[in-house]
Write a protein that holds these residues in place. Structure first.
Motif, PDB file in Angstrom:
ATOM      1  N   GLY A 279     -73.565   0.535  15.849  1.00  0.00           N
ATOM      2  CA  GLY A 279     -74.199   1.342  16.167  1.00  0.00           C
ATOM      3  C   GLY A 279     -73.916   2.009  18.345  1.00  0.00           C
ATOM      4  O   GLY A 279     -73.531   0.919  18.498  1.00  0.00           O
TER       5      GLY A 279
ATOM      6  N   ILE B  49     -73.417  16.389  11.251  1.00  0.00           N
ATOM      7  CA  ILE B  49     -73.081  15.981  10.095  1.00  0.00           C
ATOM      8  C   ILE B  49     -73.781  15.202   8.923  1.00  0.00           C
ATOM      9  O   ILE B  49     -73.817  14.829   7.841  1.00  0.00           O
ATOM     10  CB  ILE B  49     -71.558  14.701  10.568  1.00  0.00           C
TER      11      ILE B  49
ATOM     12  N   PHE C  89     -69.058  20.253  17.022  1.00  0.00           N
ATOM     13  CA  PHE C  89     -70.367  19.710  17.433  1.00  0.00           C
ATOM     14  C   PHE C  89     -70.627  20.245  18.796  1.00  0.00           C
ATOM     15  O   PHE C  89     -71.268  21.450  19.366  1.00  0.00           O
ATOM     16  CB  PHE C  89     -71.163  18.581  17.437  1.00  0.00           C
ATOM     17  N   GLU C  90     -69.959  20.668  19.138  1.00  0.00           N
ATOM     18  CA  GLU C  90     -69.610  20.664  20.855  1.00  0.00           C
ATOM     19  C   GLU C  90     -68.650  22.246  20.998  1.00  0.00           C
ATOM     20  O   GLU C  90     -67.778  21.724  19.925  1.00  0.00           O
ATOM     21  CB  GLU C  90     -68.777  19.989  21.615  1.00  0.00           C
TER      22      GLU C  90
ATOM     23  N   SER D  49     -63.142  10.204  18.267  1.00  0.00           N
ATOM     24  CA  SER D  49     -63.009   9.947  20.042  1.00  0.00           C
ATOM     25  C   SER D  49     -62.812  10.617  20.805  1.00  0.00           C
ATOM     26  O   SER D  49     -63.200  10.773  22.101  1.00  0.00           O
ATOM     27  CB  SER D  49     -61.584   9.412  19.955  1.00  0.00           C
ATOM     28  N   THR D  50     -63.569  11.749  20.533  1.00  0.00           N
ATOM     29  CA  THR D  50     -63.400  13.078  20.994  1.00  0.00           C
ATOM     30  C   THR D  50     -65.220  13.386  22.672  1.00  0.00           C
ATOM     31  O   THR D  50     -65.364  14.257  22.834  1.00  0.00           O
ATOM     32  CB  THR D  50     -63.955  14.865  20.516  1.00  0.00           C
TER      33      THR D  50
ATOM     34  N   ILE E 238     -67.307  10.076  23.748  1.00  0.00           N
ATOM     35  CA  ILE E 238     -67.668   9.485  24.961  1.00  0.00           C
ATOM     36  C   ILE E 238     -66.092   8.315  24.685  1.00  0.00           C
ATOM     37  O   ILE E 238     -65.995   7.814  26.189  1.00  0.00           O
ATOM     38  CB  ILE E 238     -68.465   7.749  24.369  1.00  0.00           C
TER      39      ILE E 238
ATOM     40  N   GLY F  40     -71.759  21.925  13.590  1.00  0.00           N
ATOM     41  CA  GLY F  40     -73.273  21.259  13.038  1.00  0.00           C
ATOM     42  C   GLY F  40     -73.813  19.813  12.870  1.00  0.00           C
ATOM     43  O   GLY F  40     -72.824  18.731  12.905  1.00  0.00           O
TER      44      GLY F  40
ATOM     45  N   ALA G  76     -76.227   8.903  15.568  1.00  0.00           N
ATOM     46  CA  ALA G  76     -77.386   9.696  14.718  1.00  0.00           C
ATOM     47  C   ALA G  76     -77.316   9.369  13.571  1.00  0.00           C
ATOM     48  O   ALA G  76     -78.257   9.908  12.863  1.00  0.00           O
ATOM     49  CB  ALA G  76     -76.435  11.526  14.866  1.00  0.00           C
TER      50      ALA G  76
ATOM     51  N   GLY H 229     -65.867  14.061  15.172  1.00  0.00           N
ATOM     52  CA  GLY H 229     -64.340  14.401  15.816  1.00  0.00           C
ATOM     53  C   GLY H 229     -64.563  13.033  16.543  1.00  0.00           C
ATOM     54  O   GLY H 229     -64.466  12.991  17.522  1.00  0.00           O
TER      55      GLY H 229
ATOM     56  N   ALA I  76     -67.601   7.711  14.269  1.00  0.00           N
ATOM     57  CA  ALA I  76     -66.963   8.027  14.763  1.00  0.00           C
ATOM     58  C   ALA I  76     -67.850   5.803  15.589  1.00  0.00           C
ATOM     59  O   ALA I  76     -68.198   6.497  16.527  1.00  0.00           O
ATOM     60  CB  ALA I  76     -66.847   8.491  16.036  1.00  0.00           C
TER      61      ALA I  76
ATOM     62  N   VAL J 254     -72.390  10.414  17.272  1.00  0.00           N
ATOM     63  CA  VAL J 254     -72.545  10.628  16.426  1.00  0.00           C
ATOM     64  C   VAL J 254     -73.032   9.308  15.442  1.00  0.00           C
ATOM     65  O   VAL J 254     -73.749   9.415  14.742  1.00  0.00           O
ATOM     66  CB  VAL J 254     -71.513  11.269  15.786  1.00  0.00           C
TER      67      VAL J 254
END
Ligand code: APR
Length: 259
Positions: free
Chosen positions: A65, A47, A191-192, A154-155, A157, A45, A72, A152, A58, A69
């Motif tokens: 910014g 964070i 998330f994904e 680095s998982t 962009i 979901g 977000a 997650g 991340a 995430v």
């Protein structure tokens, strides 16, 4: 969305019990243990909705910014987060810095800068990613935080393959929990779908279900109780005279001399 409290984030123990997580068909990694299954949480979901000690962002080296995430978190925290980040003078890859959380339900935000995945030199990426988890956990302990939730790192962009990243995350968190007793809960936030699959596959290899039957657990509890009772028997007698009593000091000295 209503905030989700740390207590409401399911642990691995609960997920195994509810059959929402299953033992791995692959061999457990060396040193795999169910010991930490009550201190590790897993949730899919947003964070920014977690009411935990710290959420781990991340971020990028500027800490000013971005998308994913990072975007977000900044949107949910409000402009004061960016204002504080501006004072931090950036952050090195593999390192972390901590800020207030402003409008977020968590107490703090830990901004860590993951590696842009380098498939030519994956070892460099792995070392940096380990640094993200370790430095974030150390910051949480240093700031007296009891629960920490990782996105997650680095998982997205930065392109770190989800399965490899989950392996690094689980190994690093396990090594940390093996020696730390101050953190109550480390949460992995997926998330994904690709990350959901990765953690469902990797977590049971590092943190398998506890296969001890209840009788074995009861036996272990009995043994611990017996040990504790034995220790009580070795404690010095409770003083039977008032320390103010004249000959108490003499009796105490005699007891000391007989040790
Ligand atoms: N809650 C939880 N996880 C999320 C959320 C969210 N609201 N949004 C995205 N994620 C997940 C992604 O699915 C991914 O698994 O966070 C993970 C990290 O993805 P990115 O945000 O793309 O971060 P990263 O891959 O580390 O790249 C960092 O992206 O956002 C920019 O400023 C950031 O330049 C930096 C780069």
């Amino acid at each position: 969305m209503a905030p989700i409290s740390a207590a409401d984030i399911p642990t691995l123990s609960l997920l195994y019990k509810l059959k929402k997580l299953n033992a791995s068909r692959l061999a457990p990694v060396q040193g795999a243990t169910p010991t930490h299954n009550d201190r590790i949480g897993l949730i899919r979901g947003d964070i920014t909705s977690l009411q935990v000690g710290a959420i781990v962002n991340a971020a990028n080296n500027s800490l000013l910014g971005g998308g994913g995430v990072d975007g977000a978190i900044h949107r949910a925290a409000g402009p004061s987060l960016l204002a504080e980040c501006r004072t931090l003078n950036g952050c090195q890859t593999g390192s972390s810095k901590i800020t207030s959380a402003y409008s977020l339900p968590c107490k703090k935000v830990i901004h860590t800068v993951g590696p842009i995945y380098d498939d030519i030199r994956p070892d460099n990426s792995e070392r940096a990613l380990k640094g993200c988890y370790t430095s974030s956990l150390n910051l949480a302990v240093k700031n007296g935080l009891k629960t920490i939730a990782f996105s997650g790192i680095s998982t997205g962009i930065y392109g770190y393959p989800s399965l490899d990243a989950a392996m690094v995350a689980c190994e690093t968190v396990k090594n940390f929990l093996d020696r730390d007793k101050t953190i109550d809960k480390v949460v992995f936030v997926t998330f994904e779908e690709k990350d959901v699959r990765a953690y469902n596959q990797v977590l049971p290899r590092f943190f398998p279900p506890n296969t001890k039957t209840s009788t074995e657990q009861e036996k272990a509890a009995e043994e611990q109780k017996a040990e504790a009772e034995a220790k009580v028997g070795q404690l010095p007698d409770v003083p039977t005279t008032d320390p103010a009593d004249a000959d108490y000091a003499q009796k105490k000295q005699k007891h000391e001399n007989n040790k």
